[in-house]
Design a protein around this motif. Structure first.
Motif, PDB file in Angstrom:
ATOM      1  N   VAL A 410       0.175   8.748  14.024  1.00  0.00           N
ATOM      2  CA  VAL A 410      -1.025   8.595  13.215  1.00  0.00           C
ATOM      3  C   VAL A 410      -1.077   7.246  12.513  1.00  0.00           C
ATOM      4  O   VAL A 410      -2.046   6.966  11.794  1.00  0.00           O
ATOM      5  CB  VAL A 410      -1.124   9.740  12.185  1.00  0.00           C
ATOM      6  N   SER A 411      -0.052   6.426  12.692  1.00  0.00           N
ATOM      7  CA  SER A 411      -0.068   5.095  12.088  1.00  0.00           C
ATOM      8  C   SER A 411       0.888   4.194  12.858  1.00  0.00           C
ATOM      9  O   SER A 411       1.967   4.629  13.269  1.00  0.00           O
ATOM     10  CB  SER A 411       0.339   5.160  10.612  1.00  0.00           C
ATOM     11  N   GLU A 412       0.463   2.943  13.029  1.00  0.00           N
ATOM     12  CA  GLU A 412       1.319   1.943  13.663  1.00  0.00           C
ATOM     13  C   GLU A 412       2.026   1.088  12.625  1.00  0.00           C
ATOM     14  O   GLU A 412       3.132   0.604  12.843  1.00  0.00           O
ATOM     15  CB  GLU A 412       0.468   1.056  14.572  1.00  0.00           C
ATOM     16  N   ASP A 413       1.363   0.910  11.467  1.00  0.00           N
ATOM     17  CA  ASP A 413       1.942   0.090  10.408  1.00  0.00           C
ATOM     18  C   ASP A 413       1.680   0.769   9.051  1.00  0.00           C
ATOM     19  O   ASP A 413       0.584   0.630   8.517  1.00  0.00           O
ATOM     20  CB  ASP A 413       1.345  -1.315  10.429  1.00  0.00           C
ATOM     21  N   PRO A 414       2.658   1.542   8.588  1.00  0.00           N
ATOM     22  CA  PRO A 414       4.003   1.727   9.140  1.00  0.00           C
ATOM     23  C   PRO A 414       3.992   2.698  10.320  1.00  0.00           C
ATOM     24  O   PRO A 414       3.037   3.462  10.496  1.00  0.00           O
ATOM     25  CB  PRO A 414       4.778   2.334   7.966  1.00  0.00           C
ATOM     26  N   CYS A 415       5.062   2.660  11.088  1.00  0.00           N
ATOM     27  CA  CYS A 415       5.180   3.595  12.199  1.00  0.00           C
ATOM     28  C   CYS A 415       5.403   4.987  11.625  1.00  0.00           C
ATOM     29  O   CYS A 415       6.398   5.242  10.951  1.00  0.00           O
ATOM     30  CB  CYS A 415       6.350   3.186  13.098  1.00  0.00           C
ATOM     31  N   GLY A 539      -2.813  16.314  -4.038  1.00  0.00           N
ATOM     32  CA  GLY A 539      -1.436  16.331  -3.564  1.00  0.00           C
ATOM     33  C   GLY A 539      -1.198  15.633  -2.244  1.00  0.00           C
ATOM     34  O   GLY A 539      -0.106  15.766  -1.677  1.00  0.00           O
ATOM     35  N   ALA A 540      -2.169  14.884  -1.725  1.00  0.00           N
ATOM     36  CA  ALA A 540      -1.970  14.210  -0.442  1.00  0.00           C
ATOM     37  C   ALA A 540      -0.975  13.061  -0.596  1.00  0.00           C
ATOM     38  O   ALA A 540      -0.780  12.517  -1.677  1.00  0.00           O
ATOM     39  CB  ALA A 540      -3.297  13.685   0.095  1.00  0.00           C
ATOM     40  N   THR A 541      -0.328  12.702   0.529  1.00  0.00           N
ATOM     41  CA  THR A 541       0.538  11.532   0.578  1.00  0.00           C
ATOM     42  C   THR A 541      -0.290  10.368   1.125  1.00  0.00           C
ATOM     43  O   THR A 541      -0.807  10.442   2.236  1.00  0.00           O
ATOM     44  CB  THR A 541       1.757  11.781   1.468  1.00  0.00           C
ATOM     45  N   SER A 542      -0.404   9.316   0.338  1.00  0.00           N
ATOM     46  CA  SER A 542      -1.310   8.207   0.676  1.00  0.00           C
ATOM     47  C   SER A 542      -0.504   6.965   1.039  1.00  0.00           C
ATOM     48  O   SER A 542       0.432   6.589   0.332  1.00  0.00           O
ATOM     49  CB  SER A 542      -2.233   7.907  -0.508  1.00  0.00           C
ATOM     50  N   PHE A 543      -0.886   6.348   2.172  1.00  0.00           N
ATOM     51  CA  PHE A 543      -0.334   5.063   2.605  1.00  0.00           C
ATOM     52  C   PHE A 543      -1.475   4.048   2.565  1.00  0.00           C
ATOM     53  O   PHE A 543      -2.219   3.896   3.546  1.00  0.00           O
ATOM     54  CB  PHE A 543       0.245   5.169   4.012  1.00  0.00           C
ATOM     55  N   PRO A 544      -1.667   3.348   1.453  1.00  0.00           N
ATOM     56  CA  PRO A 544      -2.874   2.510   1.303  1.00  0.00           C
ATOM     57  C   PRO A 544      -2.914   1.312   2.236  1.00  0.00           C
ATOM     58  O   PRO A 544      -3.995   0.790   2.499  1.00  0.00           O
ATOM     59  CB  PRO A 544      -2.802   2.066  -0.166  1.00  0.00           C
ATOM     60  N   ARG A 545      -1.777   0.861   2.757  1.00  0.00           N
ATOM     61  CA  ARG A 545      -1.767  -0.315   3.634  1.00  0.00           C
ATOM     62  C   ARG A 545      -1.809   0.047   5.115  1.00  0.00           C
ATOM     63  O   ARG A 545      -1.786  -0.840   5.967  1.00  0.00           O
ATOM     64  CB  ARG A 545      -0.528  -1.158   3.351  1.00  0.00           C
ATOM     65  N   SER A 546      -1.841   1.312   5.424  1.00  0.00           N
ATOM     66  CA  SER A 546      -1.869   1.726   6.833  1.00  0.00           C
ATOM     67  C   SER A 546      -3.280   1.609   7.386  1.00  0.00           C
ATOM     68  O   SER A 546      -4.264   1.873   6.691  1.00  0.00           O
ATOM     69  CB  SER A 546      -1.373   3.170   6.960  1.00  0.00           C
TER      70      SER A 546
END
Length: 644
Positions: A410-415, A539-546
């Motif tokens: 679901v993401s390449e950066d980060p993997c 409660g979600a886990t967020s990756f803002p730079r992905s």
């Protein structure tokens, strides 16, 4: 007389010397009258003290005697009251008959009975008090020692019973665990069977729905059936068509217009699918149709592959079948069977409900078929050079593994890889029960409490680390890390720190942070996180730079071997614009992973070249409603990559 007195006076010193050796043992030096007087005064004072003590003892004795007399009188009164109550309680038969005729008498009798019971209780208490006063010290000590021995025996028996009970409980838990594993295995087998049945039903439903769709124009001629005996060196199936009428249409001799032909529905055999495709099993169950069109006005021959539908993965939606197609077209004339032309082209496309058809409209010009004469035959071969499946739900991502779990990238950066239903609800409940009683205020990696992290957590160490639930969890995590490293072709991972169980109550969160310690991404190269509960809101886990994994990226993945001989016709999509242009959404605003019970994710904080991945920064968003539970395990690289 005087002599006796003199004799007595002469013995005065001897007498007192003897007394000095007896009563006056503390005296020293010569015996003087002053010493004797002082001793007499001390004796008198001691006599007065003894008299006072004797008086106090007499007073105490009198008090005890008075108390004993009062107790005896009270006892006598109670005995008299008891005698009177008995007399009242045992009247003659005639008196009873007379008394029971009056309801007021009945009430009085009831009251007297109540008083009698109270008097009996008072008598019993007085007798007990009397026995206690008469109870000596020695019997009391003996009874106390007997009671202590009895208590020791009871403690020992209770301890032995608890140990035996715990042993029985552990044995029962082990049996239950084995039974649960057996039942889980059977259920998994049944689930696989049900999934297969569901896929078959979905396949049939899709075909039925396609059958009810508006029919395409009736083809002027029909392609032959799929040749079961491939005749080329690559093993690709071949479709053949008697193209004499098709050539006439291309020359415009029949008045122009578009003519088309279609094959019957078919499934692609393994020979035309990429051997290493992660979606090979699902792709082989899709239904397709080959189309051939002749435009008399434009004088061009086109070939198209149409997706008719098929099953999808459980709990997913919005499937797109991405691939780079290789299309081979040969035309063989009637004279001698020599190839009249040979065209080869590659086409990148995402097949889905919006774009079910991929076409090469101007593949062959009509002039190239002139001179074929009678018996002109068209041969078409289609194969997938690369293939992938992209899903939009539950999270847009690329399917990178079908079994033993469906894994999405679901993401390449980060993997970042995601696997739903990684743990069952029973397994999640067992992990929560193991760590729940030991939760404390969470700390950051430096060991400090901070307002940036407000959750509760504990590490499964000591006896908890060897608990069957913790051991089983470690086995599952290692299974996931091995699969992820194989998929991503990354260095093998080893479990480093103990498993951490974290609980977020309403309003709790963990602000943006990196999992590695102060840039030490060799220690925490990757993180495995398993959601142990659903959350009502937040409660979600967020990756803002992905940037996530949109359909455009899936098409770019399939375009690794992009080529076209000759150059692609005008308007042909290229990998740069996302294939057919229907999936590209640009860089997303970040990736948010909702907590779903049993869902597992693994992401790398360390890039393949050994550098820290700045895009792995993430946060646990505030829980708005409900409770969020997770289990986290950090991993290091078994063979760390060299720092660049």
């Amino acid at each position: 007389m005087a002599g006796a007195a003199a004799a007595g006076g002469g013995d005065w010193a001897a007498v007192f010397e003897a007394e000095r050796q007896g009563a006056l043992r503390g005296a020293t030096g010569p015996l003087t009258p002053e010493l004797v007087l002082a001793e007499l005064r001390r004796s008198h004072a001691a006599e007065q003290q003894l008299g006072a003590q004797l008086a106090r003892l007499a007073t105490r004795e009198a008090g005890l005697a008075a108390a004993a007399a009062a107790s005896a009188a009270e006892n006598q009164q109670l005995r008299s009251a008891l005698h009177s109550a008995r007399a009242v309680a045992d009247p003659s038969l005639v008196q009873l008959r007379q008394l029971l005729l009056d309801p007021a008498v009945n009430r009085e009798v009831s009251r007297l009975r109540t008083e009698l019971e109270g008097a009996r209780r008072e008598v019993a208490a007085a007798q007990a008090e009397l026995r206690a006063r008469q109870f000596g010290r020695e019997p009391l000590v003996g009874k106390l020692e007997a009671l202590q021995d009895e208590n020791s025996d009871l403690r020992r028996q209770v301890g032995d019973g608890r140990v035996a009970q715990l042993e029985r409980t552990v044995a029962a838990a082990r049996e239950q665990l084995e039974e649960s594993r057996r039942v889980t295995k059977e259920l998994e087998q049944q689930a696989v069977g049900l999934d297969q049945q569901a896929e078959a039903l979905a396949d049939a439903l899709a075909l039925a729905q396609r059958g009810t769709a508006p029919p395409r124009p009736r083809p002027a001629c029909t392609l032959g059936a799929l040749d079961e005996a491939p005749d080329d060196e690559e093993g690709a199936p071949v479709w053949r068509l008697d193209a004499t009428e098709l050539a006439s249409a291309l020359k415009g001799s029949d008045g122009g217009g578009q003519r088309c032909a279609a094959s019957s529905a078919f499934s692609l055999p393994p020979a035309v699918l990429p051997p290493a495709a992660a979606c090979k099993r699902l792709l082989a169950r899709q239904r397709w149709r080959l189309l051939c069109s002749a435009d008399g006005a434009g004088g061009a021959l086109g070939v198209a592959l149409q997706w008719l539908g098929g099953p999808c993965y459980p709990s997913t939606a919005g499937n797109s079948f991405c691939g780079e197609l290789k299309v081979d077209v040969r035309c063989v004339g009637g004279g001698g069977g020599q190839p009249l032309l040979h065209k080869r082209a590659w086409l990148l496309h995402a097949f889905n409900d919006r774009t079910p058809e991929a076409a090469l409209p101007g593949l062959v010009a009509g002039a190239e078929l002139q001179g074929g004469g009678e018996g002109l035959e068209l041969e078409v071969r289609v194969s997938f050079e690369s293939a992938a499946v992209h899903v939009q739900s539950p999270i847009p991502g690329l399917v990178v593994a079908e079994e033993p779990h469906l894994v999405l990238k679901v993401s390449e950066d980060p993997c970042l890889l995601l696997a739903d239903r990684f743990l069952s609800p029973q397994e999640c409940e067992a992990v929560r029960a193991l760590g729940g009683p030991y939760l404390k205020r969470s700390k950051v990696s430096a060991g400090d409490e901070t307002p940036l992290r407000t959750s509760w957590g504990t590490f499964l160490t000591g006896q908890m680390a060897v608990h069957p639930v913790a051991v089983h969890l470690d086995d599952r995590v290692e299974e996931l890390t091995r699969l992820a490293c194989k998929i991503e072709r990354r260095a093998a991972l080893a479990l480093s720190e103990a498993t951490q169980i974290v609980k977020y109550d309403r309003g709790q969160f963990y602000a943006l942070h990196m999992d590695n310690r102060a840039g030490d991404c060799a220690r925490r190269a990757a993180t495995v996180m398993i959601y142990l509960s659903d959350v009502e809101a937040g409660g979600a886990t967020s990756f803002p730079r992905s940037s996530g994994y949109p359909l455009r990226r899936a098409l770019q993945t399939c375009a690794a071997g992009w080529r076209n001989e000759p150059a692609a016709p005008p308007g042909t999509p290229t990998p740069a614009d996302g294939g057919n242009g229907n999936g590209g959404r640009g860089r997303s605003a970040g990736l948010r992973i909702a907590p779903v019970e049993g869902r597992a994710v693994i992401f790398w904080s360390r890039m393949a070249d050994g550098e820290e991945d700045k895009c792995s920064i993430h946060e646990a968003e505030k829980v708005e409603a409900g409770t969020k539970w997770i289990a986290t395990r950090w991993c290091r690289e078994a063979q760390p990559a060299a720092q660049g």
